[in-house]
Design a protein around this motif. Structure first.
Motif, PDB file in Angstrom:
ATOM      1  N   ILE A  41      21.997   2.979   4.712  1.00 29.03           N
ATOM      2  CA  ILE A  41      23.155   3.707   4.156  1.00 29.03           C
ATOM      3  C   ILE A  41      23.054   3.755   2.634  1.00 29.03           C
ATOM      4  N   GLY A  42      21.829   3.504   2.124  1.00 33.17           N
ATOM      5  CA  GLY A  42      21.593   3.729   0.699  1.00 33.17           C
ATOM      6  C   GLY A  42      21.958   2.596  -0.237  1.00 33.17           C
ATOM      7  N   MET A  43      21.955   1.372   0.255  1.00 33.66           N
ATOM      8  CA  MET A  43      22.246   0.266  -0.657  1.00 33.66           C
ATOM      9  C   MET A  43      21.052   0.024  -1.605  1.00 33.66           C
ATOM     10  N   ALA A  44      21.436  -0.353  -2.846  1.00 33.80           N
ATOM     11  CA  ALA A  44      20.416  -0.690  -3.845  1.00 33.80           C
ATOM     12  C   ALA A  44      20.507  -2.186  -4.131  1.00 33.80           C
ATOM     13  N   GLY A  45      19.533  -2.703  -4.847  1.00 33.27           N
ATOM     14  CA  GLY A  45      19.574  -4.125  -5.176  1.00 33.27           C
ATOM     15  C   GLY A  45      18.210  -4.612  -5.596  1.00 33.27           C
ATOM     16  N   THR A  76      15.887   0.673  -4.768  1.00 38.66           N
ATOM     17  CA  THR A  76      15.746   0.185  -6.150  1.00 38.66           C
ATOM     18  C   THR A  76      14.286   0.239  -6.596  1.00 38.66           C
ATOM     19  N   GLU A  77      13.399  -0.203  -5.714  1.00 37.36           N
ATOM     20  CA  GLU A  77      11.963  -0.152  -6.017  1.00 37.36           C
ATOM     21  C   GLU A  77      11.543   1.300  -6.276  1.00 37.36           C
ATOM     22  N   SER A  78      12.262   2.243  -5.610  1.00 40.67           N
ATOM     23  CA  SER A  78      11.944   3.666  -5.773  1.00 40.67           C
ATOM     24  C   SER A  78      12.729   4.300  -6.921  1.00 40.67           C
ATOM     25  N   GLY A 121      15.753   4.735  -7.293  1.00 37.34           N
ATOM     26  CA  GLY A 121      16.849   5.571  -6.816  1.00 37.34           C
ATOM     27  C   GLY A 121      16.416   6.914  -6.246  1.00 37.34           C
ATOM     28  N   ASN A 122      15.115   7.167  -6.167  1.00 40.89           N
ATOM     29  CA  ASN A 122      14.634   8.448  -5.639  1.00 40.89           C
ATOM     30  C   ASN A 122      14.681   8.438  -4.105  1.00 40.89           C
ATOM     31  N   LYS A 123      15.690   9.113  -3.560  1.00 39.64           N
ATOM     32  CA  LYS A 123      15.920   9.052  -2.120  1.00 39.64           C
ATOM     33  C   LYS A 123      14.796   9.725  -1.343  1.00 39.64           C
ATOM     34  N   ASN A 124      14.243  10.813  -1.895  1.00 39.81           N
ATOM     35  CA  ASN A 124      13.134  11.473  -1.209  1.00 39.81           C
ATOM     36  C   ASN A 124      11.969  10.498  -1.022  1.00 39.81           C
ATOM     37  N   HIS A 125      11.730   9.734  -2.057  1.00 40.30           N
ATOM     38  CA  HIS A 125      10.657   8.743  -1.959  1.00 40.30           C
ATOM     39  C   HIS A 125      10.971   7.690  -0.896  1.00 40.30           C
ATOM     40  N   VAL A 126      12.238   7.315  -0.791  1.00 40.19           N
ATOM     41  CA  VAL A 126      12.617   6.358   0.256  1.00 40.19           C
ATOM     42  C   VAL A 126      12.331   6.946   1.633  1.00 40.19           C
ATOM     43  N   MET A 127      12.731   8.218   1.802  1.00 40.90           N
ATOM     44  CA  MET A 127      12.506   8.863   3.102  1.00 40.90           C
ATOM     45  C   MET A 127      11.020   8.938   3.452  1.00 40.90           C
ATOM     46  N   LEU A 128      10.219   9.298   2.469  1.00 41.11           N
ATOM     47  CA  LEU A 128       8.776   9.361   2.707  1.00 41.11           C
ATOM     48  C   LEU A 128       8.240   8.005   3.172  1.00 41.11           C
ATOM     49  N   GLN A 129       8.723   6.964   2.513  1.00 40.40           N
ATOM     50  CA  GLN A 129       8.254   5.625   2.871  1.00 40.40           C
ATOM     51  C   GLN A 129       8.655   5.269   4.302  1.00 40.40           C
ATOM     52  N   TYR A 130       9.883   5.640   4.688  1.00 41.34           N
ATOM     53  CA  TYR A 130      10.283   5.370   6.070  1.00 41.34           C
ATOM     54  C   TYR A 130       9.437   6.162   7.057  1.00 41.34           C
ATOM     55  N   LEU A 131       9.146   7.412   6.695  1.00 44.00           N
ATOM     56  CA  LEU A 131       8.321   8.232   7.589  1.00 44.00           C
ATOM     57  C   LEU A 131       6.955   7.572   7.792  1.00 44.00           C
ATOM     58  N   MET A 132       6.399   7.074   6.714  1.00 44.84           N
ATOM     59  CA  MET A 132       5.105   6.392   6.827  1.00 44.84           C
ATOM     60  C   MET A 132       5.239   5.139   7.692  1.00 44.84           C
ATOM     61  N   LEU A 133       6.276   4.357   7.403  1.00 42.02           N
ATOM     62  CA  LEU A 133       6.479   3.113   8.146  1.00 42.02           C
ATOM     63  C   LEU A 133       6.606   3.371   9.639  1.00 42.02           C
ATOM     64  N   PHE A 134       7.356   4.422   9.974  1.00 44.56           N
ATOM     65  CA  PHE A 134       7.625   4.687  11.391  1.00 44.56           C
ATOM     66  C   PHE A 134       6.460   5.357  12.111  1.00 44.56           C
ATOM     67  N   SER A 135       5.552   5.946  11.358  1.00 42.06           N
ATOM     68  CA  SER A 135       4.426   6.605  12.022  1.00 42.06           C
ATOM     69  C   SER A 135       3.220   5.675  12.166  1.00 42.06           C
ATOM     70  N   PHE A 136       3.267   4.520  11.505  1.00 39.75           N
ATOM     71  CA  PHE A 136       2.133   3.604  11.568  1.00 39.75           C
ATOM     72  C   PHE A 136       2.186   2.731  12.821  1.00 39.75           C
ATOM     73  N   PRO A 137       1.017   2.246  13.267  1.00 43.09           N
ATOM     74  CA  PRO A 137       1.048   1.279  14.371  1.00 43.09           C
ATOM     75  C   PRO A 137       1.807   0.035  13.920  1.00 43.09           C
ATOM     76  N   ALA A 183       0.842  -1.202   0.000  1.00 39.05           N
ATOM     77  CA  ALA A 183       0.000   0.000   0.000  1.00 39.05           C
ATOM     78  C   ALA A 183       0.880   1.257   0.000  1.00 39.05           C
ATOM     79  N   ILE A 184       1.917   1.270   0.823  1.00 40.13           N
ATOM     80  CA  ILE A 184       2.812   2.439   0.879  1.00 40.13           C
ATOM     81  C   ILE A 184       3.451   2.652  -0.490  1.00 40.13           C
ATOM     82  N   GLN A 185       3.951   1.576  -1.079  1.00 37.72           N
ATOM     83  CA  GLN A 185       4.648   1.729  -2.353  1.00 37.72           C
ATOM     84  C   GLN A 185       3.681   2.047  -3.495  1.00 37.72           C
ATOM     85  N   ASP A 186       2.482   1.505  -3.419  1.00 37.26           N
ATOM     86  CA  ASP A 186       1.485   1.848  -4.446  1.00 37.26           C
ATOM     87  C   ASP A 186       1.219   3.355  -4.437  1.00 37.26           C
ATOM     88  N   PHE A 187       1.189   3.944  -3.245  1.00 38.07           N
ATOM     89  CA  PHE A 187       0.940   5.383  -3.194  1.00 38.07           C
ATOM     90  C   PHE A 187       2.178   6.199  -3.575  1.00 38.07           C
TER      91      PHE A 187
END
Lengths: 560, 560
Positions: free
Chosen positions: B460-464, B429-431, B433-449, B382-386
């Motif tokens: 540390i920014g590994m891709a794969g 990689t799923e993003s 390489g868009n780091k802002n998008h990665v950060m947004l996803q972490y913010l969502m992950l950390f704010s959810f129950p 759901a997070i990645q779909d958005f």
């Protein structure tokens, strides 16, 4: 399409296994809303070129209630695994319904689909095979027959000399049952359910004093051994009643807690809130059945209690070769206990029937790891609402359809169906003495899927209101027995044995009769259909035969 | 009113206990259809003058998805029992909804009402209390750090010298983890989830050879004891990965069946269909994980197998004091096994976290008697779909609401939330390489129950890409690490520790942002509200503050 009404839940009612290779899937849609449902199905691990491989199969409209249509399909699973979704088609659209909601097209990836990860053999609902074809007879031992006056309780009253009171004793016992097995064989039943026979204080014996002893007023071990043997010789199975939710007041461990309070070694056998225990308070200071201080709730999560009760479960099977356990107030005991109970019972004797006393929706206990069936009072209510209480034909068919589709079909086939019991008014009394109505109710009971039960004396026309009225002494004077009713019930039992359509294993189908007072339905076997018309009015009615019956050769089963 | 969409089922999502005295009840109605819901509730045994005594309490509209409104209420149960129904009011009518359907007026008798017969202490969902406040870090041991070259596997490749292949070995081990605990403490995580460390053939170790031995390539018992001790000193809990659905090809009992076929004493440890076993067939002639001949499915219903695996479960807790078990392919093992597993684990150490690998709806495993949580991939999707796949704000809020309301809230609080793992592409990689998008996803992950997890190296920014790409060697050269991302994740973890609103225990609430690309939601604690705006676009956006926030003192938590 009314999307908000579409529902498939992975509850046992909507996804259940029939055997190791096949499952039944059901889905609900709003009534008259969807024209066609197709299931998309496949093994989750079969992929080709990054695309999940699935097949499609059309589902059948198997029933409808006032709000929903119920669709069903049976699928074969070659590898015990299943992913699936539904294509729903209405007049103006076609959509795909999955665990994650609706899609315009079939998702290519497997992840949104519903999942049955693996069909385990130990999770298949497996009731004893004999239950489907059993007709029960319920006996309240204190009131069936006094066969051994030497063990009469004190203050015993002459048999049938007065209306039963909550505390009267008439001396019924197990020898009395042995003496009258010919009556039961003649009637044709092949299972007896006995309300409790363990040593207890009251006449109903639901307040156990000793779980390991037959009540001396009923007989001794030899009497029970003989009774079971005699029953088995006649092809009659025997079910006893276990009261594990609570003990009686005079149960020794409870007496110990009453005496020794916090210092009792049996303290944790119950749920005390304070000491000393106060059994006479309006709300006792320990957990009880309802608020009955004389029935202290057992702590079935305590391993010591559990071990003791499981030993009880084993003892009566091993020693007396009984065939069933009926479990009193079964819904108020924890699931964990019942899982261990089933394990113990089935290890001791594989085909013992486990029947829970539950009056409400009972799916959580009927998933295969606890009970085989429950006492089907919702069916009782529906039948009586139609025949006796002016509910419409539609209301009956709808509530029965909803009821049947709230359980897997293998559960419906072994439910314990009844018109009355020691806990209700007798059917004749509930019917205000209208014998035709009683007969109609029996006909309905015997034609439905499940295992019907006759409450002692109903077959010869006994009346009686709620407890204690319904617990009167069995009438053995043939001049006072209703032989017409006896013959009718006997015939029904015979038909049930001869006609696979009676007590069908399949779902029943309802038809429009064209008459308000006539319920018309059919039941099925492999090569026969039985059409049943229930006319609750006092006069003859003409009904319209369902169109689908026009090609059949019709035989009037009652008149021959 | 759309009656066909009204639904209350006695599944754990809609009726769950919070403690011995209180339960939460939920009901679903069609979206925007019902104005008010009131619950009718009472003890089944409280009657006055032939009439059941009940009370009423208003329910709250707690969330909505595309099709339904979800109503909720918490009730106190003085006697652990509950009967209940619902009064539903729309603009033009008011009806009563019960287990037996709809009524115009409140039924006087208790029988039509829904029933919670008894709230048992042993049936309350009770996850370890520490999980809600844990931030996990997932380590794939072969790729985290090589701390002891003396135990390198043959053909080991120089660390990070090339892209990982399915069969490459780089020598990562447990000493490597010990060496880098400072990195993890600095980041701030307080739980490590290790993919399997038992002796196995592959680099991923999901094909166990010996369940009782640490893979010699990873270290020995002393290394693991030291690792767990060092973690515990730092307040970090340790979770191991158990693969009980299937063994590896080289597991001794399977080798025995390969050699001895039908005569093997381990024959019933698996599910053979024919002999000799043919592991190289496209569809092996024995049950396997998927169709992988190298991963024979274990027969967990066999008491011998069960005893062995439960011994395994106990051994690693007793000997190494681990704090969690993650269970591989948990959905394909029978429930009975998992019930015994939980009993064994909790007897050994009460607060061990039991986490199942299940990707689909998992309620059947989360009723209190099996797992504490599952890997929450539906949240990932759901997070990645958005953020990444242009799904609308509405689509996100609806699918998350449906998801959250498909589980009891105590389950949501301890779910294992993740953006990626060894089984998916990395989040960067799923993003694309868009780091802002990665950060947004972490913010969502950390704010959810729930309990969030960081996959090693993501911070540390590994891709794969998908396996094997996502399993590259951890980059320890600080010049090649993305320190900005590291600091961001570190801050998030810090906030999560400081702000009770981050990773709230309550349900989140969604608001209209007025902008297509901005998701706006708030989370709650006792006295604070956190408002989070997720702007997935590349440009700054102005949003409308929700009206309910007008009275609040607003603090910008990010800029201070």
């Amino acid at each position: 399409m009314i999307f908000s009404a579409v529902s498939h839940l992975q509850t046992p009612a909507e996804l259940y296994s029939i055997n190791k290779e096949s499952v039944c899937v059901r889905i609900k849609t709003a009534k008259n809303d969807v024209l066609q449902v197709t299931i998309i199905h496949g093994d989750p691990y079969v992929w080709e070129q990054d695309s999940w491989q699935s097949s499609e199969k059309s589902m059948s409209l198997a029933g409808s209630d006032d709000l929903h249509d119920y669709w069903t399909v049976t699928l074969q699973l070659p590898h015990s695994r299943l992913r699936y979704g539904f294509i729903l088609t209405s007049t103006d659209e076609s959509v795909v319904y999955t665990e994650r909601g609706f899609y315009q097209e079939k998702p290519k990836h497997v992840s949104p689909y519903f999942c049955l990860p693996y069909l385990h053999e130990n999770e298949i609902f497996s009731p004893p095979s004999w239950v489907k074809d059993t007709v029960w007879y319920q006996i309240f031992p204190e009131r069936f027959s006094n066969g051994d006056p030497s063990i009469n309780p004190d203050n015993v009253l002459p048999w049938g000399s007065e209306e039963p009171q909550v505390d009267s004793f008439f001396g019924g016992d197990l020898q009395g049952v042995i003496n009258h097995l010919d009556h039961l064989s003649d009637l044709g039943i092949n299972g007896i359910y006995f309300t409790p026979i363990f040593k207890a204080f009251s006449n109903h014996k639901y307040d156990t004093i000793d779980y390991m002893q037959i009540d001396p007023q009923f007989g001794d071990e030899q009497t029970l051994i003989k009774l079971v043997q005699e029953c088995h010789k006649r092809g009659i199975r025997v079910m006893l009643d276990a009261v594990f939710n609570h003990s009686g007041y005079y149960f020794e461990p409870f007496q110990d807690v009453l005496k020794n309070g916090e210092d009792s070694r049996y303290r944790d056998w119950f749920h005390p809130h304070a000491y000393p225990l106060d059994p006479h308070a309006q709300k006792p200071n320990y957990e009880t059945f309802a608020f009955v201080g004389m029935m202290p709730k057992l702590n079935t999560a305590n391993p010591e209690v559990k071990d003791y009760l499981l030993q009880v479960a084993r003892y009566w099977i091993e020693t007396f070769d009984i065939d069933g356990w009926r479990l009193d107030v079964a819904n108020e005991v924890d699931h964990d206990f019942w899982r261990d109970f089933r394990r113990t019972v089935k290890e001791t004797k594989e085909d013992v029937y486990i029947l829970g006393e539950i009056w409400h929706q009972s799916t959580p206990w009927l998933v295969g790891d606890q009970f085989d069936a429950v006492m089907n009072y919702p069916l009782t209510d529906a039948i009586q609402d139609f025949v006796l209480r002016e509910e419409t034909v539609e209301s009956f068919t709808q509530s029965i359809t909803r009821h049947l589709f709230s359980y897997p079909q293998p559960v419906n086939q072994v439910q314990f169906n009844l018109l009355d019991s020691h806990d209700t008014a007798r059917v004749l009394t509930e019917s205000n003495g209208n014998k035709n109505h009683v007969m109609l109710q029996y006909l309905m009971l015997f034609s439905f899927p499940g295992s019907p039960c006759i409450y002692y004396g109903d077959e010869i026309g006994m009346a009686g209101d709620n407890d204690p009225g319904c617990r009167a002494c069995m009438i053995w004077d043939q001049n006072k027995q209703d032989t017409e009713l006896f013959t009718f019930v006997k015939d029904l039992i015979q038909w049930r044995k001869e006609l696979p359509t009676m007590g069908t294993y399949e779902t029943i189908q309802f038809h429009e009769s064209g008459v308000d007072d006539v319920l018309l339905y059919s039941t099925y076997s492999n090569d026969e259909v039985l059409l049943i018309a229930i006319n609750r009015s006092q006069t003859a009615q003409s009904i319209v035969l369902p169109e689908s019956f026009m090609d059949y050769t019709l035989i009037d089963h009652i008149s021959g």
